[in-house]
Design a protein around this motif. Structure first.
Motif, mmCIF file in Angstrom:
data_model
loop_
_atom_site.group_PDB
_atom_site.id
_atom_site.type_symbol
_atom_site.label_atom_id
_atom_site.label_comp_id
_atom_site.label_asym_id
_atom_site.label_seq_id
_atom_site.Cartn_x
_atom_site.Cartn_y
_atom_site.Cartn_z
ATOM 1 N N THR A 63 -1.901 -2.467 -10.191
ATOM 2 C CA THR A 63 -2.754 -1.682 -9.302
ATOM 3 C C THR A 63 -2.630 -0.190 -9.604
ATOM 4 O O THR A 63 -3.628 0.540 -9.648
ATOM 5 N N LYS A 67 -6.804 3.691 1.773
ATOM 6 C CA LYS A 67 -8.047 2.966 2.048
ATOM 7 C C LYS A 67 -8.291 1.896 0.998
ATOM 8 O O LYS A 67 -8.680 0.761 1.323
ATOM 9 N N ASN A 68 -8.086 2.208 -0.258
ATOM 10 C CA ASN A 68 -8.336 1.245 -1.324
ATOM 11 C C ASN A 68 -7.283 0.151 -1.383
ATOM 12 O O ASN A 68 -7.613 -1.032 -1.553
ATOM 13 N N ASN A 109 -7.290 -2.761 1.112
ATOM 14 C CA ASN A 109 -8.314 -3.766 0.853
ATOM 15 C C ASN A 109 -8.086 -4.494 -0.471
ATOM 16 O O ASN A 109 -9.031 -5.064 -1.028
ATOM 17 N N ALA A 110 -6.869 -4.480 -0.979
ATOM 18 C CA ALA A 110 -6.571 -5.093 -2.275
ATOM 19 C C ALA A 110 -6.945 -6.574 -2.264
ATOM 20 O O ALA A 110 -6.609 -7.313 -1.348
ATOM 21 N N LEU A 152 -7.473 8.321 0.345
ATOM 22 C CA LEU A 152 -8.271 7.412 -0.479
ATOM 23 C C LEU A 152 -7.426 6.251 -0.985
ATOM 24 O O LEU A 152 -7.898 5.108 -1.052
ATOM 25 N N GLY A 153 -6.173 6.534 -1.351
ATOM 26 C CA GLY A 153 -5.305 5.476 -1.851
ATOM 27 C C GLY A 153 -5.033 4.412 -0.810
ATOM 28 O O GLY A 153 -5.153 3.218 -1.083
ATOM 29 N N ALA A 164 -5.394 2.574 -10.735
ATOM 30 C CA ALA A 164 -5.698 3.606 -9.749
ATOM 31 C C ALA A 164 -5.312 5.010 -10.201
ATOM 32 O O ALA A 164 -5.872 5.993 -9.706
ATOM 33 N N SER A 197 0.826 -1.208 0.000
ATOM 34 C CA SER A 197 0.000 0.000 0.000
ATOM 35 C C SER A 197 0.858 1.257 0.000
ATOM 36 O O SER A 197 0.577 2.220 -0.731
#
Length: 303
Positions: free
Chosen positions: A176, A235-236, A239-240, A232-233, A180, A90
């Motif tokens: 990813t 957070k996303n 949860n990958a 936001l990054g 993104a 992340s």
């Protein structure tokens, strides 16, 4: 919304005091969202936390066992490695995505031809399903890239990085980031378009180079948008799941297994209560990270 203004005149003039009363109709509009959020997220979350203190397998009878699951999580190397991989992945992806997206946004808001068409092209990956993107890139990494490397005589490219436990994470970061970047790019474009053009004209008159304008004008003025994209990054990416499943399925071995994959596979194999303890700890950690992000960036995130 009605506003009541009260003036106090005794003992000299005092500033007016405004008290706002929210109309009941607004609560009525808010009620459906609150009910749905409570039933779909809050209640299941509370139930899951409760069962993390039991030996439940998801169905049938269960017994209360206290902190046994939590103690086991802290001593489970598979869980700890998935935590380590998820947070490392992340962090790297957030950095890569924000750097590339900001540079692209600067280019797509400059005086170039066809910039509107280029913006439309760059946001295409955002509307494609993650699992589809993952399977396409899996084919490229396992077939096209090795064939290309073999044709050019480059030994490093002749084998798929997805088969290398030490390099597979790079492929996941690339894919990813590819998906993104468009969403992050749109936010940066919005921020750059809000910057007055007079600022750059004054900088040009003063002889500032483009790099100096980027570092001393652009970055400070879009700092709030940087904060939003970072939050936001994280957070996303924490949860990958779908891209990792499509690319490596957590492999080679368990080298690229994320926390989400570990929890879901635990549910599928009957480790319901144990993985609920993992999910609860993950939730607590993400809340702490969010609080730290907000505290560090407080006052810089206003749009």
């Amino acid at each position: 919304m009605s506003t009541t203004t009260t003036l106090v005149t005794s003992g000299g003039a005092k500033p007016a005091k405004n008290t706002r009363r929210v109309e009941p109709i607004y609560y009525l509009f808010l009620l459906p969202a609150v009910i749905l959020f409570t039933l779909a997220i809050t209640v299941p979350g509370i139930i899951g936390i409760f069962f993390s203190f039991t030996d439940s397998i998801g169905i049938g009878e269960w017994q209360f066992i206290g902190l046994v699951n939590y103690i086991a999580v802290f001593s489970d190397p598979a869980i700890l490695s998935s935590f380590l991989f998820t947070f490392g992945f992340s962090l790297v992806t957030v950095i890569v995505v924000n750097i590339i997206a900001l540079l692209l946004a600067v280019g797509l808001t400059s005086r170039i031809r066809y910039k509107v068409a280029l913006r439309a092209v760059f946001v295409i990956p955002m509307v494609v399903s993650g699992i589809i993107i993952a399977y396409v890139f899996q084919f490229l990494f396992q077939n096209s890239v090795p064939a290309f490397g073999g044709a050019l005589g480059i030994p490093f490219l002749e084998t798929s990085i997805l088969a290398n436990p030490d390099l597979a994470w790079i492929g996941i970061v690339i894919v990813t980031a590819w998906q993104a970047i468009p969403g992050t790019l749109l936010i940066y474009i919005a921020g750059l378009l809000a910057v007055p053009g007079d600022v750059y004209e004054a900088a040009d008159i003063d002889g500032a180079t483009k790099f100096q304008q980027l570092m001393r004008i652009t970055l400070p003025l879009v700092a709030g948008y940087v904060v939003i994209n970072i939050i936001l990054g994280f957070k996303n990416f924490l949860n990958a799941y779908d891209i990792v499943v499509g690319l490596t399925n957590g492999g080679p071995g368990t080298a690229t297994r994320t926390i989400a994959m570990t929890i879901i596979r635990g549910f599928q194999t009957g480790d319901y209560a144990y993985q609920m303890a993992t999910a609860t700890l993950f939730f607590i950690v993400t809340i702490i990270i969010a609080i730290l992000q907000l505290s560090v960036t407080r006052g810089r995130s206003a749009l």
